[in-house]
Scaffold this motif. Sequence first.
Motif, PDB file in Angstrom:
ATOM      1  N   ALA A  62       0.833  -1.205   0.000  1.00 18.05           N
ATOM      2  CA  ALA A  62       0.000   0.000   0.000  1.00 18.05           C
ATOM      3  C   ALA A  62       0.863   1.249   0.000  1.00 18.05           C
ATOM      4  CB  ALA A  62      -0.923  -0.006   1.218  1.00 18.05           C
ATOM      5  N   ALA A  63       1.928   1.237   0.787  1.00 16.89           N
ATOM      6  CA  ALA A  63       2.837   2.383   0.810  1.00 16.89           C
ATOM      7  C   ALA A  63       3.449   2.612  -0.569  1.00 16.89           C
ATOM      8  CB  ALA A  63       3.939   2.148   1.845  1.00 16.89           C
ATOM      9  N   VAL A 203      -2.336   2.198   9.831  1.00 25.31           N
ATOM     10  CA  VAL A 203      -1.967   3.520   9.299  1.00 25.31           C
ATOM     11  C   VAL A 203      -0.534   3.895   9.675  1.00 25.31           C
ATOM     12  CG1 VAL A 203      -2.515   5.980   9.304  1.00 25.31           C
ATOM     13  CG2 VAL A 203      -4.355   4.295   9.126  1.00 25.31           C
ATOM     14  N   PRO A 204      -0.134   3.776  10.942  1.00 19.50           N
ATOM     15  CA  PRO A 204       1.273   4.070  11.258  1.00 19.50           C
ATOM     16  C   PRO A 204       2.253   3.147  10.543  1.00 19.50           C
ATOM     17  CG  PRO A 204      -0.051   4.046  13.254  1.00 19.50           C
ATOM     18  CD  PRO A 204      -0.915   3.491  12.162  1.00 19.50           C
ATOM     19  N   ASN A 205       1.863   1.884  10.330  1.00 20.69           N
ATOM     20  CA  ASN A 205       2.763   0.946   9.672  1.00 20.69           C
ATOM     21  C   ASN A 205       2.928   1.275   8.191  1.00 20.69           C
ATOM     22  OD1 ASN A 205       4.501  -1.229  10.115  1.00 20.69           O
ATOM     23  ND2 ASN A 205       3.031  -2.723   9.346  1.00 20.69           N
ATOM     24  N   ILE A 206       1.849   1.683   7.539  1.00 22.20           N
ATOM     25  CA  ILE A 206       1.967   2.124   6.143  1.00 22.20           C
ATOM     26  C   ILE A 206       2.899   3.328   6.054  1.00 22.20           C
ATOM     27  CG2 ILE A 206       0.730   3.056   4.143  1.00 22.20           C
ATOM     28  CD1 ILE A 206      -1.755   1.526   5.156  1.00 22.20           C
ATOM     29  N   THR A 207       2.766   4.238   7.006  1.00 20.51           N
ATOM     30  CA  THR A 207       3.630   5.421   7.029  1.00 20.51           C
ATOM     31  C   THR A 207       5.088   5.027   7.190  1.00 20.51           C
ATOM     32  OG1 THR A 207       1.847   6.739   7.985  1.00 20.51           O
ATOM     33  CG2 THR A 207       4.075   7.607   8.215  1.00 20.51           C
ATOM     34  N   ARG A 211       8.045   5.816   4.463  1.00 20.29           N
ATOM     35  CA  ARG A 211       9.294   6.526   4.742  1.00 20.29           C
ATOM     36  C   ARG A 211      10.497   5.709   4.308  1.00 20.29           C
ATOM     37  NH1 ARG A 211       7.061   8.427  10.658  1.00 20.29           N
ATOM     38  NH2 ARG A 211       6.066  10.383   9.963  1.00 20.29           N
ATOM     39  N   ASP A 212      10.426   4.400   4.507  1.00 16.28           N
ATOM     40  CA  ASP A 212      11.509   3.522   4.076  1.00 16.28           C
ATOM     41  C   ASP A 212      11.602   3.481   2.554  1.00 16.28           C
ATOM     42  OD1 ASP A 212      13.545   1.448   4.459  1.00 16.28           O
ATOM     43  OD2 ASP A 212      12.022   0.066   3.707  1.00 16.28           O
ATOM     44  N   GLU A 215      13.122   6.347   0.027  1.00 19.64           N
ATOM     45  CA  GLU A 215      14.543   6.390  -0.314  1.00 19.64           C
ATOM     46  C   GLU A 215      14.898   5.364  -1.388  1.00 19.64           C
ATOM     47  OE1 GLU A 215      16.406   8.706   0.980  1.00 19.64           O
ATOM     48  OE2 GLU A 215      14.741   9.402   2.235  1.00 19.64           O
ATOM     49  N   ALA A 216      13.940   4.519  -1.756  1.00 16.95           N
ATOM     50  CA  ALA A 216      14.213   3.450  -2.712  1.00 16.95           C
ATOM     51  C   ALA A 216      14.034   3.932  -4.150  1.00 16.95           C
ATOM     52  CB  ALA A 216      13.285   2.269  -2.445  1.00 16.95           C
ATOM     53  N   GLU A 217      14.601   3.188  -5.076  1.00 14.53           N
ATOM     54  CA  GLU A 217      14.402   3.465  -6.495  1.00 14.53           C
ATOM     55  C   GLU A 217      12.972   3.119  -6.892  1.00 14.53           C
ATOM     56  OE1 GLU A 217      16.591   4.822  -8.485  1.00 14.53           O
ATOM     57  OE2 GLU A 217      18.231   4.840  -7.019  1.00 14.53           O
ATOM     58  N   ASN A 218      12.489   3.747  -7.952  1.00 15.37           N
ATOM     59  CA  ASN A 218      11.136   3.459  -8.427  1.00 15.37           C
ATOM     60  C   ASN A 218      10.964   1.979  -8.750  1.00 15.37           C
ATOM     61  OD1 ASN A 218      10.119   6.042  -8.208  1.00 15.37           O
ATOM     62  ND2 ASN A 218      10.724   6.626 -10.288  1.00 15.37           N
ATOM     63  N   ALA A 219      12.029   1.365  -9.256  1.00 13.79           N
ATOM     64  CA  ALA A 219      11.949  -0.050  -9.607  1.00 13.79           C
ATOM     65  C   ALA A 219      11.673  -0.910  -8.379  1.00 13.79           C
ATOM     66  CB  ALA A 219      13.247  -0.496 -10.272  1.00 13.79           C
ATOM     67  N   ALA A 220      12.219  -0.518  -7.243  1.00 10.29           N
ATOM     68  CA  ALA A 220      11.999  -1.270  -6.011  1.00 10.29           C
ATOM     69  C   ALA A 220      10.553  -1.148  -5.556  1.00 10.29           C
ATOM     70  CB  ALA A 220      12.940  -0.775  -4.924  1.00 10.29           C
ATOM     71  N   ARG A 221       9.962   0.027  -5.716  1.00  3.74           N
ATOM     72  CA  ARG A 221       8.551   0.212  -5.358  1.00  3.74           C
ATOM     73  C   ARG A 221       7.651  -0.606  -6.270  1.00  3.74           C
ATOM     74  NH1 ARG A 221       8.796   6.771  -5.279  1.00  3.74           N
ATOM     75  NH2 ARG A 221      10.540   6.978  -3.820  1.00  3.74           N
ATOM     76  N   GLU A 222       7.967  -0.581  -7.557  1.00  6.31           N
ATOM     77  CA  GLU A 222       7.167  -1.356  -8.502  1.00  6.31           C
ATOM     78  C   GLU A 222       7.272  -2.849  -8.218  1.00  6.31           C
ATOM     79  OE1 GLU A 222       5.022  -0.473 -10.639  1.00  6.31           O
ATOM     80  OE2 GLU A 222       5.343   1.696 -10.656  1.00  6.31           O
TER      81      GLU A 222
END
Length: 249
Positions: A62-63, A203-207, A211-212, A215-222
């Motif tokens: 979700a984040a 909600v706090p866990n998604i936040t 935050r973690d 700092e990651a590359e877009n590829a890592a989020r994808e």
Amino acid sequence: MTEIPEDHPRHDSLVTRHRIEDGVDDGITSRQGLIAQGRGEAYDYLLGEETIPSADAAERAAAAQLLTADHPVVSVNGNVAALVPDALVALAAATGADLAVNLFNRTEERVERIADHLREHGASGVLGTKADARIPGLDHERATVDSDGIYDADVVLVPLEDGDRAAALAEMGKTELVIDLNPLSRSAQAASVPIIDNVVRAVPNITAHARDLSEAENAAREECIQEFDREAALRAAEERIRGGMSGGA
């Protein structure tokens, strides 16, 4: 509020109940919200009142969804506003999401009270007060939204059960992230990312994940988004609840 000893075995549960009671007194939460809170507590008890691994994975996905969205929006109802106002503001700051008030038992006074409540907790802007658009396919006040808020969003976080709107938003092609303690609910079943967890933890866990991942590359989020298995998450939560019902969790 009655002082609750820190070592009381039901401390956290009692605190959240009092927050909902205060929300009713302040005109933020509807009386029906008291019933919804009790229903959620029952499922949370069976989950062991903890964030299970599949829920944590969903919260991370979700984040990632919120961070990669063009226009992420967090939908806020009376229960959520009463329970986690500070956490909502922190989530919006961490993800760039808008906060938007959306209510089933909607009155203009109640919308303004919730918006003011969020501002008092640090929200810089709150949507949902213009009510200049409607979600297609709904005949009640959940359909009432801002054109530049939920209506325009590509990713919507819906913290708490809301089955028919979840289905309607999916029909609009939106990516839905749903926090719901019941994995069999229409909301969880309709969600792209079903988060089977208590909103006060979720909600706090998604936040924290946002935050973690910031700092990651877009590829890592994808990759995080692609690797999330919604069916496995729903199955794991149901198995945990059924195990709790039989004394196994």
